[in-house]
Design an enzyme around this catalytic site. Sequence first.
Site, PDB file in Angstrom:
ATOM      1  N   HIS A 155       0.828  -1.215   0.000  1.00 23.60           N
ATOM      2  CA  HIS A 155       0.000   0.000   0.000  1.00 23.60           C
ATOM      3  C   HIS A 155       0.863   1.267   0.000  1.00 23.60           C
ATOM      4  O   HIS A 155       0.431   2.327   0.460  1.00 23.60           O
ATOM      5  CB  HIS A 155      -0.955   0.034   1.204  1.00 23.60           C
ATOM      6  CG  HIS A 155      -1.778  -1.200   1.356  1.00 23.60           C
ATOM      7  ND1 HIS A 155      -2.925  -1.436   0.636  1.00 23.60           N
ATOM      8  CD2 HIS A 155      -1.595  -2.302   2.142  1.00 23.60           C
ATOM      9  CE1 HIS A 155      -3.429  -2.614   0.979  1.00 23.60           C
ATOM     10  NE2 HIS A 155      -2.638  -3.161   1.881  1.00 23.60           N
ATOM     11  N   SER A 276      14.209  21.798 -16.374  1.00 25.34           N
ATOM     12  CA  SER A 276      13.026  22.632 -16.588  1.00 25.34           C
ATOM     13  C   SER A 276      13.424  23.910 -17.297  1.00 25.34           C
ATOM     14  O   SER A 276      14.523  24.429 -17.101  1.00 25.34           O
ATOM     15  CB  SER A 276      12.376  22.961 -15.240  1.00 25.34           C
ATOM     16  OG  SER A 276      11.466  24.032 -15.365  1.00 25.34           O
ATOM     17  N   GLU A 289       8.742   8.652 -17.312  1.00 21.13           N
ATOM     18  CA  GLU A 289       7.404   9.189 -17.526  1.00 21.13           C
ATOM     19  C   GLU A 289       6.910   8.885 -18.933  1.00 21.13           C
ATOM     20  O   GLU A 289       5.720   8.580 -19.140  1.00 21.13           O
ATOM     21  CB  GLU A 289       7.414  10.696 -17.256  1.00 21.13           C
ATOM     22  CG  GLU A 289       7.637  11.014 -15.776  1.00 21.13           C
ATOM     23  CD  GLU A 289       7.886  12.504 -15.522  1.00 21.13           C
ATOM     24  OE1 GLU A 289       7.865  13.289 -16.497  1.00 21.13           O
ATOM     25  OE2 GLU A 289       8.093  12.867 -14.354  1.00 21.13           O
TER      26      GLU A 289
END
Length: 458
Positions: A155, A276, A289
């Site tokens: 979990h 970035s 990703e």
Amino acid sequence: MKLWGARFEKEADKRLNDFNSSINIDSRMYEEDIDGSTAHAQMLCAQGIISEKDLDDIVKNLSDIKNEIANGTLIIDENAEDIHMFIEEELTKRCGDAGKRLHTARSRNDQVALDTRMYTIKRLGSIKDLLKDFIKILCNKAQKHVYSIMPGYTHLQPAQPITFAHHLMAYVQMFIRDISRLDDAQKRCSVMPLGSGALAATTHNIDREFVKERLGFLQISQNSLDGVSDRDFVIEAASALSIIMVHLSRFSEEIILWSSREFNFIELDDAFATGSSIMPQKKNPDICELIRGKSGRVFGNLQGLLCMMKGLPLAYNKDMQEDKEALFDCFDTVCACLKAAAPMLESMKVLEDNMNSAAAEGFINATDCADYLVKKGIPFREAYRIVGQLVKYCIKNSKVLETLDIDEYKAASPYFDADIYKAVSLIECVNNRNVTGGPAPDEVKRQIDFAISCCQSF
């Protein structure tokens, strides 16, 4: 006039040609088409259906066409209907009637099925090789970290102590199963359909075994209707590739989490991360990703193939032309993901101290504490209750099990003794889990050896 246009009075409308054409998709199968046509021609000659002179002309010119496409001196005509018609038309230009005889005893339906199977077998093999290389990288990384303790999670909450190597080897097992699925898919794909004709075979005295042997297939299709209308092998390949993407996506999610400041378990090499445009401090796990995102397109291709086939009557239907774009995209996507993930994994830095610190803070040795009491004769459920109370006590008093003094332990249960500190040591907790499949270092080393031997067996 199209090769199939003899019964038509009008030329095909350009809009039909543009919509009907698949040359921009299936042109990548030119090698398979030429190899299949060569074997077919050799069989026709062996059966006395065409002459040896025709065979020589066909084989020589097919070989020239293949080499010229490969080196770029022959450009595939984007106005051609498909790669099969382009090659046949080019062959006929070069050797006249001999080229026109090549299509004896075959249909484009069984020709397409043959080429697609040959291409699928080849690409399944290339993905298997990439997976083997990826597994080797995982195993090499695991060998360096069999003693690197980290929290195991359920979990996404700290659960029990394991090692980084043990975690990596879980993914190795997934990828070994993937190779097994690809291997099975290759075997079921290796069914030679040529000789099925359009749907009802042929009246010519052909030798299908001859073609099977020349092309290296394992079997011959047993029903001509099924031979041209079966695309199970395409769906199975897409399914196996989809499961690979599930595993790559899950692994990518782990890397994304581990590289975050909150976890800080690993650091990606600068060569495999991005920044970035506005935030100079950022170091983003873009490869992971993208893999996570690209999994969706592979799943979508599989769903598209299932929907395409679900309502088709026998035998061939033009709907089935859609199979190749979906299949090829699955292969290309999985291939690109594995090629990007491998060097990223190989170069990433493992921050062992941070992993160990996280393991020390989450009471992940609580089960071992309970097992200590069980070994002293206390029923597990009672031991579970005692340790649960101890954890609650630790939280209230900003302690962990390792920092409790013996009097605090004995207040919870008189069965505790000084050897409890060894029992709740994280190193001891891991070492004691020496069952098959467990995280103990010696056992993980065995898992690594087993994985390497598995890869060698495929």
